[in-house]
Write an enzyme that holds these catalytic residues in place. Structure first.
Site, mmCIF file in Angstrom:
data_model
loop_
_atom_site.group_PDB
_atom_site.id
_atom_site.type_symbol
_atom_site.label_atom_id
_atom_site.label_comp_id
_atom_site.label_asym_id
_atom_site.label_seq_id
_atom_site.Cartn_x
_atom_site.Cartn_y
_atom_site.Cartn_z
ATOM 1 N N VAL A 95 -113.526 -98.234 82.938
ATOM 2 C CA VAL A 95 -112.603 -99.311 82.287
ATOM 3 C C VAL A 95 -111.710 -100.018 83.595
ATOM 4 O O VAL A 95 -111.370 -101.150 83.335
ATOM 5 C CB VAL A 95 -111.573 -98.994 81.055
ATOM 6 C CG1 VAL A 95 -112.173 -98.774 79.950
ATOM 7 C CG2 VAL A 95 -110.732 -97.651 81.370
ATOM 8 N N ASP A 179 -98.454 -92.543 64.873
ATOM 9 C CA ASP A 179 -97.764 -91.217 64.755
ATOM 10 C C ASP A 179 -98.570 -90.491 63.766
ATOM 11 O O ASP A 179 -98.304 -90.655 62.429
ATOM 12 C CB ASP A 179 -96.304 -91.231 64.517
ATOM 13 C CG ASP A 179 -95.692 -89.715 64.636
ATOM 14 O OD1 ASP A 179 -96.107 -88.891 64.488
ATOM 15 O OD2 ASP A 179 -94.652 -89.915 65.352
ATOM 16 N N HIS A 180 -99.386 -89.400 63.973
ATOM 17 C CA HIS A 180 -100.354 -88.785 62.776
ATOM 18 C C HIS A 180 -99.549 -88.178 61.862
ATOM 19 O O HIS A 180 -99.861 -87.738 60.740
ATOM 20 C CB HIS A 180 -101.441 -88.000 63.531
ATOM 21 C CG HIS A 180 -101.066 -86.701 64.011
ATOM 22 N ND1 HIS A 180 -100.545 -86.468 65.136
ATOM 23 C CD2 HIS A 180 -100.804 -85.710 63.388
ATOM 24 C CE1 HIS A 180 -100.386 -85.330 65.302
ATOM 25 N NE2 HIS A 180 -100.626 -84.681 64.203
ATOM 26 N N HIS A 242 -92.720 -87.426 66.512
ATOM 27 C CA HIS A 242 -92.662 -86.877 65.105
ATOM 28 C C HIS A 242 -91.396 -86.521 64.605
ATOM 29 O O HIS A 242 -91.209 -86.825 63.143
ATOM 30 C CB HIS A 242 -93.737 -85.614 65.258
ATOM 31 C CG HIS A 242 -94.983 -85.499 65.946
ATOM 32 N ND1 HIS A 242 -96.026 -86.903 65.796
ATOM 33 C CD2 HIS A 242 -95.537 -84.977 67.175
ATOM 34 C CE1 HIS A 242 -96.874 -86.745 66.790
ATOM 35 N NE2 HIS A 242 -96.625 -85.727 67.242
HETATM 36 P P1 NAP Z 1 -109.458 -86.165 77.013
HETATM 37 O O1 NAP Z 1 -110.207 -85.180 76.438
HETATM 38 O O2 NAP Z 1 -109.010 -85.937 78.606
HETATM 39 O O3 NAP Z 1 -110.340 -87.466 76.799
HETATM 40 C C1 NAP Z 1 -110.091 -88.498 77.820
HETATM 41 C C2 NAP Z 1 -111.135 -89.663 77.389
HETATM 42 O O4 NAP Z 1 -111.125 -90.818 78.298
HETATM 43 C C3 NAP Z 1 -112.423 -89.135 77.918
HETATM 44 O O5 NAP Z 1 -113.586 -89.416 77.114
HETATM 45 C C4 NAP Z 1 -112.901 -89.734 79.266
HETATM 46 O O6 NAP Z 1 -114.341 -89.765 79.625
HETATM 47 C C5 NAP Z 1 -112.026 -91.062 79.024
HETATM 48 N N1 NAP Z 1 -111.731 -91.625 80.403
HETATM 49 C C6 NAP Z 1 -110.846 -91.453 81.351
HETATM 50 N N2 NAP Z 1 -111.006 -92.322 82.407
HETATM 51 C C7 NAP Z 1 -111.782 -93.213 81.853
HETATM 52 C C8 NAP Z 1 -112.096 -94.267 82.533
HETATM 53 N N3 NAP Z 1 -111.476 -94.870 83.735
HETATM 54 N N4 NAP Z 1 -112.894 -95.192 81.726
HETATM 55 C C9 NAP Z 1 -113.418 -94.963 80.865
HETATM 56 N N5 NAP Z 1 -113.134 -93.841 80.237
HETATM 57 C C10 NAP Z 1 -112.225 -93.154 80.712
HETATM 58 O O7 NAP Z 1 -108.013 -86.417 76.350
HETATM 59 P P2 NAP Z 1 -107.734 -86.474 74.921
HETATM 60 O O8 NAP Z 1 -107.026 -85.046 74.609
HETATM 61 O O9 NAP Z 1 -108.955 -86.862 74.173
HETATM 62 O O10 NAP Z 1 -106.343 -87.510 74.609
HETATM 63 C C11 NAP Z 1 -106.469 -88.957 74.950
HETATM 64 C C12 NAP Z 1 -105.333 -89.554 74.738
HETATM 65 O O11 NAP Z 1 -104.865 -89.406 73.213
HETATM 66 C C13 NAP Z 1 -104.267 -89.132 75.780
HETATM 67 O O12 NAP Z 1 -103.223 -90.018 75.923
HETATM 68 C C14 NAP Z 1 -103.487 -88.072 74.799
HETATM 69 O O13 NAP Z 1 -102.132 -87.859 75.131
HETATM 70 C C15 NAP Z 1 -103.515 -88.644 73.389
HETATM 71 N N6 NAP Z 1 -103.408 -87.701 72.334
HETATM 72 C C16 NAP Z 1 -104.669 -86.758 72.247
HETATM 73 C C17 NAP Z 1 -104.300 -85.882 71.115
HETATM 74 C C18 NAP Z 1 -105.511 -84.868 70.800
HETATM 75 O O14 NAP Z 1 -105.383 -84.028 69.874
HETATM 76 N N7 NAP Z 1 -106.277 -84.436 71.913
HETATM 77 C C19 NAP Z 1 -103.098 -85.984 70.155
HETATM 78 C C20 NAP Z 1 -102.576 -87.075 70.140
HETATM 79 C C21 NAP Z 1 -102.668 -87.783 71.433
HETATM 80 P P3 NAP Z 1 -114.919 -89.608 80.920
HETATM 81 O O15 NAP Z 1 -114.093 -88.591 82.032
HETATM 82 O O16 NAP Z 1 -116.249 -89.516 80.616
HETATM 83 O O17 NAP Z 1 -114.434 -90.905 81.471
#
Ligand code: NAP
Length: 491
Positions: A95, A179-180, A242
């Site tokens: 992106v 906020d889930h 939360h």
């Molecule tokens: P994650 O597992 O590290 O996933 C990040 C995603 O973003 C991956 O699909 C990654 O795929 C993609 N990405 C990273 N850089 C990118 C770029 N430049 N262009 C396009 N895609 C890109 O993180 P996550 O745990 O899912 O969390 C994501 C967000 O949600 C964070 O802000 C986190 O704080 C928030 N959050 C997560 C949870 C949870 O339960 N996991 C809960 C609440 C909030 P590639 O590396 O293939 O690009």
């Protein structure tokens, strides 16, 4: 099967970060369940987007594996599963590369009549650039909805910057800050309990309520999130969003109707009434802790985050006070921490004791009534009341929980919906009631920032606590100074 299903309008949902943990563990399972329940229209599509170079078929395989892992076997009806998988597509796009957006435009323009939902399941540094990217290629239309999730800023200044970045592209009515916790059935039931019953509201004030405890206790440590967590700590990770949101729903005045802005206006008033905790008050009104090691296989917080000098808290307890007419003198004790005794989230409203006990000389003393609202495990409500212990011998009192578990009377195939199911469908419906408005997020930071600043100015370290314990001793002492005790952390 959930109770009543009202199909939503046709939509295209783009998950930026479609291969990540949030997408695979929460979003796709929630969407699958809504689809299996018949809520998602036939033409709706879901697009995973990330940098990983793969095609739609391998994304589908990844999604299928995630569903097998995160959805119970008896829910994975094979016809529903295949129908859901067919909705999925994948685009590999970085992106941050402005040239890469063309394929997304072509994909979405195939169905111009669809509602568009952009779910930013990526790190927060990409929120602004993605919003800008969508605007530059003409995708920030009036039918579009942008969904973001914590962390929404690191402090007030960064939250304001983020709000400015998003609102320069999207109208506030198109921004959905998740906020889930607010999507949990019990939390919505708290509002039903307060505002759909005549019973509780007359009691809901400083005349009848002694204090409130809000606990979010985790049994696990920081695990693989160590590098992020050490920059945030329990107060940013859990309290600012939360716990403060739960406090607002408990403490707010009845909104004039159940409408997004009416409700959020009332929450905002609570946030503005929170008494600031500044300077030396942090020493009496807050406690910070860090979990210690327990043998070679259970490293300490400092070892897990790889930062021996870290002063980041893995536990925090706060005595919050609300300076308004309704709540004057009623403390709201908030606590959250990692590696505690059990995994449990609970709101406990502790009522005042009867003005005079006619049973004064009994062996078994009276206990205060407690309304306990459980978010996990076993979502539900309990009202603890005093009763007479049955039997002819003597007159003993016994505290009995009146169980108001929601699954009751729903049939054996009913299951408690996950918060994301509700929230995702609300986004498509355009209902912002359970989402935070930008000014709420900023008001919460306005209360949190001085606490963090005062901690830093004190130079003190968080107190160590044993893994599997109830947290630091200082938290018990904070309650004891007020003549109160924490509720047990138990499942
Ligand atoms: P994650 O597992 O590290 O996933 C990040 C995603 O973003 C991956 O699909 C990654 O795929 C993609 N990405 C990273 N850089 C990118 C770029 N430049 N262009 C396009 N895609 C890109 O993180 P996550 O745990 O899912 O969390 C994501 C967000 O949600 C964070 O802000 C986190 O704080 C928030 N959050 C997560 C949870 C949870 O339960 N996991 C809960 C609440 C909030 P590639 O590396 O293939 O690009």
């Amino acid at each position: 099967m959930s109770s009543m299903v009202i199909p939503v309008d046709p939509f295209d949902l783009v998950i930026f970060g479609g291969t990540g943990d949030l997408a695979m563990r929460k979003l796709l399972p929630a969407l699958f369940r809504r689809d299996a329940d018949g809520q998602i229209p036939a033409t709706a599509r879901i697009l995973g987007l990330a940098r990983t170079d793969q095609d739609t078929e391998s994304f589908k395989a990844e999604a299928r594996a995630a569903l097998h892992k995160h959805v119970a076997v008896d829910e994975l009806d094979s016809i529903a599963l295949e129908r859901f998988i067919e909705r999925l597509s994948y685009l590999h796009i970085d992106v941050t590369d402005a040239r890469a957006w063309g394929e997304l435009v072509s994909y979405l323009n195939e169905r111009p009549e669809h509602i568009r939902v952009y779910y930013l399941a990526v790190g927060p540094a990409l929120f602004g650039p993605i919003a800008q990217g969508l605007a530059q290629v003409g995708l920030a239309t009036t039918k579009a909805r942008l969904v973001v999730e914590k962390p929404l800023g690191h402090d007030l200044a960064s939250a304001m910057t983020l709000n400015r970045e998003l609102s320069s592209v999207f109208n506030e009515k198109s921004i959905y800050r998740i906020d889930h916790y607010l999507g949990k059935e019990t939390v919505q039931n708290l509002m039903a309990l307060r505002f759909a019953n005549a019973l509780f509201e007359p009691l809901w004030n400083a005349n009848r309520i002694d204090h409130v405890q809000i606990t979010a206790s985790e049994s696990l440590g920081v695990g693989t999130r160590g590098s992020y967590y050490d920059t945030a700590g329990a107060i940013r990770d859990m309290v600012q969003n939360h716990l403060v949101q739960l406090l607002c729903l408990l403490a707010m005045e009845p909104p004039y109707k159940f409408d997004a802005d009416a409700l959020r206006d009332e929450k905002l008033k609570v946030l503005r009434s929170l008494r600031p905790i500044t300077g030396r008050n942090v020493l009496t009104n807050t406690v910070r802790g860090q979990y210690l090691a327990h043998g070679p296989d259970a490293p300490s917080y400092l070892q897990e985050v790889g930062n021996p000098d870290s002063k980041t808290e893995s536990y925090v307890a706060i005595k919050a006070e609300i300076d308004n007419w309704r709540w004057s003198g009623v403390p709201f004790y908030l606590r959250t921490g990692k590696k505690l005794r059990a995994q449990m989230t609970e709101i406990a409203v502790v009522f005042k004791e009867p003005a005079h006990s006619v049973f004064g000389d009994l062996e078994t003393p009276s206990m205060p009534n407690v309304l306990s609202i459980r978010l996990q495990p076993d979502e539900g409500l309990q009202l603890v009341i005093m009763t007479k212990d049955p039997g002819p011998g003597g007159f003993r009192l016994r505290a009995i929980p009146l169980d108001m578990t929601f699954a009751e009377g729903r049939g054996s195939n009913w299951r408690m919906p996950d918060a994301y199911e509700r929230l995702l469908m609300d986004v498509v419906r355009g209902n912002q009631t359970l989402f935070m408005r930008g000014d709420e997020v900023e008001a919460a930071w306005r209360w949190i920032d001085p606490i963090i600043e005062a901690w830093e100015a004190s130079g003190l370290r968080p107190e160590g606590y044993d893994p599997g314990s109830r947290g630091p001793i200082a938290a018990v002492e904070m309650m004891a100074r007020d003549g109160r005790r924490w509720r047990e952390i138990e499942v």
